[in-house]
Structures are given as structure tokens and as C-alpha cells.
Design an enzyme around this catalytic site. Structure first.
Site, PDB file in Angstrom:
ATOM      1  N   ASP A  21      11.601   4.476 -33.013  1.00 28.61           N
ATOM      2  CA  ASP A  21      11.761   3.098 -32.550  1.00 28.61           C
ATOM      3  C   ASP A  21      13.004   2.500 -33.197  1.00 28.61           C
ATOM      4  O   ASP A  21      13.443   2.965 -34.255  1.00 28.61           O
ATOM      5  CB  ASP A  21      10.529   2.258 -32.918  1.00 28.61           C
ATOM      6  N   ASP A  56      17.753   5.332 -31.708  1.00 27.70           N
ATOM      7  CA  ASP A  56      18.309   4.764 -30.484  1.00 27.70           C
ATOM      8  C   ASP A  56      18.201   5.843 -29.414  1.00 27.70           C
ATOM      9  O   ASP A  56      18.920   6.841 -29.460  1.00 27.70           O
ATOM     10  CB  ASP A  56      19.768   4.367 -30.713  1.00 27.70           C
ATOM     11  N   CYS A 101       7.651   6.054 -24.532  1.00 30.37           N
ATOM     12  CA  CYS A 101       7.157   4.703 -24.244  1.00 30.37           C
ATOM     13  C   CYS A 101       8.242   3.639 -24.431  1.00 30.37           C
ATOM     14  O   CYS A 101       7.999   2.465 -24.150  1.00 30.37           O
ATOM     15  CB  CYS A 101       5.977   4.362 -25.146  1.00 30.37           C
ATOM     16  N   SER A 128       6.173   3.009 -14.095  1.00 27.19           N
ATOM     17  CA  SER A 128       5.521   1.725 -13.846  1.00 27.19           C
ATOM     18  C   SER A 128       5.150   1.691 -12.383  1.00 27.19           C
ATOM     19  O   SER A 128       5.777   2.366 -11.552  1.00 27.19           O
ATOM     20  CB  SER A 128       6.476   0.568 -14.155  1.00 27.19           C
ATOM     21  N   TYR A 139      14.727  -2.755 -13.138  1.00 24.75           N
ATOM     22  CA  TYR A 139      13.539  -2.147 -13.738  1.00 24.75           C
ATOM     23  C   TYR A 139      12.923  -1.118 -12.801  1.00 24.75           C
ATOM     24  O   TYR A 139      12.614   0.012 -13.208  1.00 24.75           O
ATOM     25  CB  TYR A 139      12.528  -3.248 -14.057  1.00 24.75           C
ATOM     26  N   LYS A 193      12.440   2.991 -13.370  1.00 23.35           N
ATOM     27  CA  LYS A 193      11.120   3.612 -13.342  1.00 23.35           C
ATOM     28  C   LYS A 193      10.978   4.566 -12.154  1.00 23.35           C
ATOM     29  O   LYS A 193      10.289   5.591 -12.242  1.00 23.35           O
ATOM     30  CB  LYS A 193      10.029   2.543 -13.309  1.00 23.35           C
ATOM     31  N   PHE A 250      -0.021  -4.522 -18.369  1.00 21.98           N
ATOM     32  CA  PHE A 250      -0.755  -4.259 -19.603  1.00 21.98           C
ATOM     33  C   PHE A 250      -0.498  -5.345 -20.640  1.00 21.98           C
ATOM     34  O   PHE A 250       0.564  -5.988 -20.641  1.00 21.98           O
ATOM     35  CB  PHE A 250      -0.347  -2.893 -20.177  1.00 21.98           C
ATOM     36  N   THR A 268       0.791  -5.846 -23.396  1.00 23.27           N
ATOM     37  CA  THR A 268       1.788  -5.479 -24.393  1.00 23.27           C
ATOM     38  C   THR A 268       2.414  -6.766 -24.938  1.00 23.27           C
ATOM     39  O   THR A 268       2.216  -7.849 -24.365  1.00 23.27           O
ATOM     40  CB  THR A 268       2.876  -4.600 -23.757  1.00 23.27           C
TER      41      THR A 268
END
Length: 251
Positions: free
Chosen positions: A36, A57, A84, A146, A159, A163, A192, A194
Site C-alpha cells: 500500500d 506504488d 485491491c 467492479s 473508472y 475495470k 461496498f 469501504t
């Protein structure tokens, strides 16, 4: 494969779906290395779980190569990679202020799509060195798409593109890696709970949940983590996409 013998790298592992996956895997005896950019959260979570963290990265070849090497050294090997890490932005192809910013579009593709491919290819190179199991298995890669890949909404062109690319590379990547005994799967989550969504006002969250067919709630990141664990252990799952969305089809 069993979670108890799994050595996994998890990108975006410091929060959200990645954190939930790391917790589920750890609970079931897996070794985990969290990747991360958020060193503060990543190091804290790794310490809590007794696992390893590497500031990474995903768009950088050198950064990911270092993370993979560190993970292999810490865990004694790698046989699972779960991608993820990702970002989401809202911008129309042509908005009130003009055309979609090209740099914004490139950035979301770099992180979501190129980042997933970067980690997958370098993790696969290590998995290919593993001794095969009785059925020839050496590892598994799980990417995160997604439902926007299939029914993206207004303002989701960047986005949804990123995906959709992840969905598109699932089957050919599984075919590429078949001779090495490496499976490739993709999970396509709906909405979700998140950090990106739980930071919204409660009435907004309730409105989003009302669109879900059944059950009418936001997805629990733990459900994603359990699905990822099931994919690891179910060796006949390969080359396809699993939606986890409560039957939501976005308008």
C-alpha cells in the site's frame, strides 16, 4: 491450495477490501504481505496482524519488484496475489467545464488497470518457480474489477474503462499462465462499505443501499475477503469473473 498454506501479497492492503482480505487470510493461517502507499495505516495493520508491510506504488516496476522480493523473503514464497488497490473519480466525457481531463483518465487507468497488471505479471514470475501441487497448481491471482465494468453510470467513464480492462484480461491471462499452473480470477464488487463510501452522509448510504435488489444494504468488505479465500481454495475456478453485488444492476 489451502489458506493455511497460502503466502499472499495483497495490494491496497491497508484499508477497505484489501484490509478485510488480509484479516480473513490471517485468521485462517495464511502468511500475508500488505502492499500500500499509506505507510502509517499499512505498518499499523501489519503489526496488529503479525504480518509484513511494504510501502508500494503499484504503477512503478521498481517499487513492485522490491515489494515482491521483500514478500518472498518474509514469507518464504508467494502463491497468491490479490489486487485491491484502486481509485475512483467522477468526471463526464464532456462536462460543463469541457472535455474529460486526459491526465485524470490516464491516472485512473495507470493505478487500476496497469497497476493490477504490473503486480500480476511480477507475482506470476515468482509463482512459476513454486513446486507444483498434485494437480499442477503453483498459485492464483485475483484481480478486482467492479460491476461498473458492465453497467457503468454517468461520470464513470474512466473508472468503468479501467475495470472493464481488468475483466478483459482475465481469460487471456489465465490462458497465458496455464502452463505454469497459475489460475487467474476476477471479483467484480457492487457497492461496498469501504472508506470511500462510509465517509458519505448516512442518507446517501441509505439511498445507495435501497437500489440493491437483495439484501438491501451495502456489501461488507468481509464478504469480499471470504470470497477471495474461497477462490484460493477452490482450484477449479479459473479464467472468469464473479459478481458480488446483491443482484444490483446500475441504471
Amino acid at each position: 491450495m489451502q489458506l493455511s498454506t497460502t503466502c499472499a501479497v495483497i495490494t491496497g492492503g491497508a484499508s477497505g477490501l484489501g484490509e478485510a482480505t488480509a484479516r480473513h487470510f490471517t485468521k485462517n493461517g495464511a502468511k500475508v504481505t500488505l502492499l500500500d502507499r499509506d505507510a502509517t495505516k499499512g505498518e499499523a495493520l501489519a503489526k496488529e496482524l503479525g504480518q509484513t508491510f511494504v510501502e508500494t506504488d503499484v504503477t512503478s516496476e521498481d517499487s513492485v519488484a522490491n515489494a515482491i522480493a521483500t514478500a518472498k523473503s518474509a514469507m518464504g514464497g508467494i502463491n497468491a496475489a490479490i489486487n485491491c488497490a484502486g481509485i475512483g473519480t467522477a468526471e463526464k466525457t464532456l462536462g460543463r467545464d469541457g472535455p474529460h481531463n486526459l491526465d485524470h483518465y490516464k491516472r485512473i487507468l495507470d493505478i487500476n488497470l496497469m497497476g493490477s497488471f504490473n503486480v500480476a505479471r511480477l507475482a506470476a514470475a515468482e509463482m512459476a518457480k513454486n513446486d507444483p501441487e498434485s494437480d499442477g497448481a503453483r498459485g492464483v491471482i485475483i484481480n478486482t474489477a467492479s460491476i461498473a465494468a458492465f453497467d457503468g453510470q454517468k461520470g464513470q467513464v474512466g473508472y468503468a474503462s479501467s475495470k472493464g480492462g481488468i475483466v478483459g484480461m482475465t481469460l487471456p491471462m489465465s490462458r497465458d499462465l496455464a502452463r505454469d499452473g497459475i489460475r487467474v480470477m476476477t471479483i467484480a464488487p457492487g457497492i461496498f462499505a469501504t472508506p470511500m463510501l462510509t465517509g458519505l452522509p448516512q442518507e446517501v448510504q441509505d439511498s445507495l443501499a435501497a437500489d440493491v435488489t437483495c439484501p438491501q444494504r451495502l456489501g461488507d468488505p468481509n464478504e469480499y475477503g471470504r470470497l477471495a479465500g474461497f477462490i484460493v481454495e477452490c482450484g477449479y475456478l479459473n479464467g472468469t469473473v464473479i459478481r458480488i453485488d446483491g443482484a444490483l444492476r446500475m441504471q
